[in-house]
Design an enzyme around this catalytic site. Structure first.
Site, mmCIF file in Angstrom:
data_model
loop_
_atom_site.group_PDB
_atom_site.id
_atom_site.type_symbol
_atom_site.label_atom_id
_atom_site.label_comp_id
_atom_site.label_asym_id
_atom_site.label_seq_id
_atom_site.Cartn_x
_atom_site.Cartn_y
_atom_site.Cartn_z
ATOM 1 N N ASP A 65 27.803 151.591 58.477
ATOM 2 C CA ASP A 65 28.652 150.420 58.712
ATOM 3 C C ASP A 65 27.996 149.520 59.754
ATOM 4 O OD1 ASP A 65 30.546 151.406 56.956
ATOM 5 O OD2 ASP A 65 31.575 152.556 58.513
ATOM 6 N N ASP B 43 38.860 154.464 67.768
ATOM 7 C CA ASP B 43 39.688 155.613 68.149
ATOM 8 C C ASP B 43 39.045 156.508 69.216
ATOM 9 O OD1 ASP B 43 37.852 156.408 66.214
ATOM 10 O OD2 ASP B 43 39.332 157.217 64.814
ATOM 11 N N ASP C 98 27.790 157.077 55.155
ATOM 12 C CA ASP C 98 27.520 155.665 54.858
ATOM 13 C C ASP C 98 27.160 154.942 56.155
ATOM 14 O OD1 ASP C 98 30.005 155.577 56.101
ATOM 15 O OD2 ASP C 98 31.053 155.524 54.185
HETATM 16 P P1 ATP Z 1 33.278 159.007 58.297
HETATM 17 O O1 ATP Z 1 32.166 159.921 58.619
HETATM 18 O O2 ATP Z 1 34.378 159.658 57.588
HETATM 19 O O3 ATP Z 1 32.855 157.723 57.614
HETATM 20 P P2 ATP Z 1 33.992 157.240 60.414
HETATM 21 O O4 ATP Z 1 34.254 157.484 61.870
HETATM 22 O O5 ATP Z 1 32.803 156.394 60.084
HETATM 23 O O6 ATP Z 1 33.885 158.642 59.733
HETATM 24 P P3 ATP Z 1 35.468 155.279 59.010
HETATM 25 O O7 ATP Z 1 36.815 155.385 58.394
HETATM 26 O O8 ATP Z 1 34.288 154.980 58.165
HETATM 27 O O9 ATP Z 1 35.268 156.645 59.783
HETATM 28 O O10 ATP Z 1 35.601 154.214 60.174
HETATM 29 C C1 ATP Z 1 34.486 153.594 60.829
HETATM 30 C C2 ATP Z 1 34.812 153.365 62.293
HETATM 31 O O11 ATP Z 1 35.971 152.532 62.417
HETATM 32 C C3 ATP Z 1 35.184 154.648 63.065
HETATM 33 O O12 ATP Z 1 34.049 155.324 63.530
HETATM 34 C C4 ATP Z 1 36.025 154.085 64.197
HETATM 35 O O13 ATP Z 1 35.236 153.506 65.192
HETATM 36 C C5 ATP Z 1 36.798 152.978 63.487
HETATM 37 N N1 ATP Z 1 38.064 153.481 62.925
HETATM 38 C C6 ATP Z 1 38.290 153.948 61.683
HETATM 39 N N2 ATP Z 1 39.565 154.320 61.522
HETATM 40 C C7 ATP Z 1 40.165 154.078 62.696
HETATM 41 C C8 ATP Z 1 41.497 154.245 63.177
HETATM 42 N N3 ATP Z 1 42.437 154.737 62.391
HETATM 43 N N4 ATP Z 1 41.761 153.889 64.447
HETATM 44 C C9 ATP Z 1 40.787 153.364 65.244
HETATM 45 N N5 ATP Z 1 39.530 153.199 64.856
HETATM 46 C C10 ATP Z 1 39.213 153.540 63.610
HETATM 47 MG MG MG Z 2 32.215 155.713 58.081
#
Ligand code: ATP
Ligand code: MG
Length: 443
Positions: free
Chosen positions: A71, A149, A69
């Protein structure tokens, strides 16, 4: 690099100049960004706001993967975002976010937030274990970066000039295939222990290595998962097994002692060769399914993960002279009871897992209309797949799996023939005994 992030990270007074990576020095092309995400980015930009793609989608594009997705991060407040889009709704109590909805596709727009250390005196809140329980305080892009993170998750793709903004060395870590926690890994894992599972997910999915300091904490902090709610853990566990890298992820979960915090009963029987074989076969076939573009059923995965503890409990109940069917039912109940203390598995899913396991017993009954009933069961396919895996793992199920394979593939004539052969194998006496036992168990 080492120590650099630790020194610089959250000290709010420290202003750090980001590295701006211009378009010709990175691989993100607008053709790879979903048109809906571009629409949102441009509209925010045209209205005078800062507008970036951020997080997993930037990371995945730079790794050459297709993002799940897109963001968006902006300095516009959620209410301001809503004014710009008719198709926008605001969600979330803890984090107020704007969702711009395009049919089934949603673009999440988050206002820059600040790291909880800076927010602390205002609205941020931590629990006694040092975990963040609220950090919904708006900030600038520079604030926003430090609460993320890993460095690879903290890159901002700027729609204004198509550059990537990098405060934490994320570009370097992508090039070197490194997973590095921003700031002090121990502190950041403690703030939110779910990051341990996120780390394993990214290591597996992207086939990268943990940077040594990050890995040191990964090795030592599995106990922190105790402080995470079973509901949140369950959500993360589901994601772990849907990236097409289940085999590697499963190994990493064990390596970092996280698996035992999620599935303690399965861990207890992991030294049995059949358990190991069952799980190894299951993770390989799960990855094959994902690579073929098929979905992975969480109920099936849970049934596989819990099957060996259930089998062990069933033998235990059978020593108490309970009939097999009743022993299996009681075993399922007992295993679920313990499991849900670690992961809160939704009820509807538990019902499916139970059905998959109970069908293992029903597969023994191959007379009359019973095989047809099993075949029509909505969980037949998953249960049959579990049966095949059980055979591969060394349970003596050659005859029965061959029979069910022929039965579900056969036409009506063949099926009737198979039922007759099964009757011969079981013999009328054994069937009558089974029937008597069952009636006795009902009383
Ligand atoms: P995915 O491919 O699963 O979507 P993602 O990294 O995009 O991986 P998301 O949960 O969509 O994960 O979160 C978007 C962003 O928000 C992450 O890339 C990170 O920068 C931040 N983020 C998400 N969860 C956390 C967390 N638990 N602690 C710190 N930052 C976080
Ligand atoms: Mg994501």
């Amino acid at each position: 690099m080492k120590g650099f992030l630790k020194r610089l990270r959250p000290s709010a007074k420290n202003t750090i100049e980001p590295t701006i990576v211009p378009r010709h020095e990175h691989s993100i092309s607008r053709a790879a960004i979903h048109p809906n995400a571009l629409k949102v980015l441009y509209r925010l930009h045209d209205a005078g706001y800062e507008s970036y793609l951020v997080g997993g989608c930037v990371r995945d594009l730079l790794f050459g993967c297709r993002p799940k997705d897109f963001d968006v991060a902006t300095n516009a407040r959620p209410e301001e975002v809503r004014k710009l889009f008719k198709n926008c709704r605001l969600i979330g109590k803890r984090f107020r976010l704007a969702h711009v909805v395009f049919g089934r596709d949603i673009i999440e727009v988050a206002t820059f937030r600040t790291h909880h250390e800076k927010a602390h005196e205002q609205h941020g809140k931590s629990s006694q274990h040092g975990m963040i329980i609220r950090d919904n305080v708006y900030g600038t892009r520079e604030d926003d970066v430090w609460r993320r993170d890993f460095t690879i998750n903290a890159l901002y793709y700027n729609i204004a000039d198509f550059s990537v903004v990098d405060y934490t060395g994320g570009m370097h870590d992508i090039q070197h295939k490194l997973l590095r926690m921003i700031g002090d890994p121990e502190q950041r894992f403690t703030e939110d222990p779910v990051r341990l599972l996120r780390a394993v997910r990214f290591l597996g999915k992207l086939k990268i290595q943990p940077e040594p300091e990050t890995e040191k904490s990964l090795c030592q902090l599995s106990h922190l998962l105790e402080h995470v709610s079973p509901a949140r853990l369950f959500q993360e566990v589901l994601k772990l097994f849907q990236e097409g890298a289940t085999a590697l992820t499963f190994q990493l979960l064990q390596k970092y002692h996280l698996f035992e915090r999620l599935f303690s009963q399965t861990t207890d029987v992991l030294d049995q060769p059949e358990t190991k074989k069952l799980l190894d076969e299951a993770v390989i076939s799960t990855d094959e399914r994902v690579q073929e573009g098929k979905t992975v059923s969480p109920a099936f995965l849970l049934a596989v993960l819990l099957w060996r503890p259930i089998l062990q409990q069933t033998s235990h109940f059978q020593t108490e002279n309970l009939p097999p069917y009743v022993a299996l039912e009681k075993a399922i109940q007992a295993v679920f009871h313990t499991q849900t203390k670690q992961l809160s598995i939704p009820r509807v899913l538990m019902v499916s897992v139970r059905e998959i396991c109970m069908l293992q017993h029903q597969f023994n009954h191959r007379h009359g209309s019973r095989p047809y009933r099993a075949l029509e069961h909505p969980r037949f396919r998953a249960a049959y797949d579990l049966l095949l895996l059980r055979k591969k793992s060394g349970e003596p199920l050659e005859e029965i799996t061959d029979w069910w394979t022929a039965f579900h593939l056969g036409d009506s004539v063949e099926r009737e023939k198979l039922i007759k052969t099964a009757n011969k194998i079981m013999g009328p006496k054994r069937r009558a005994n089974q029937f008597r036992k069952k009636r006795a168990s009902r009383v």
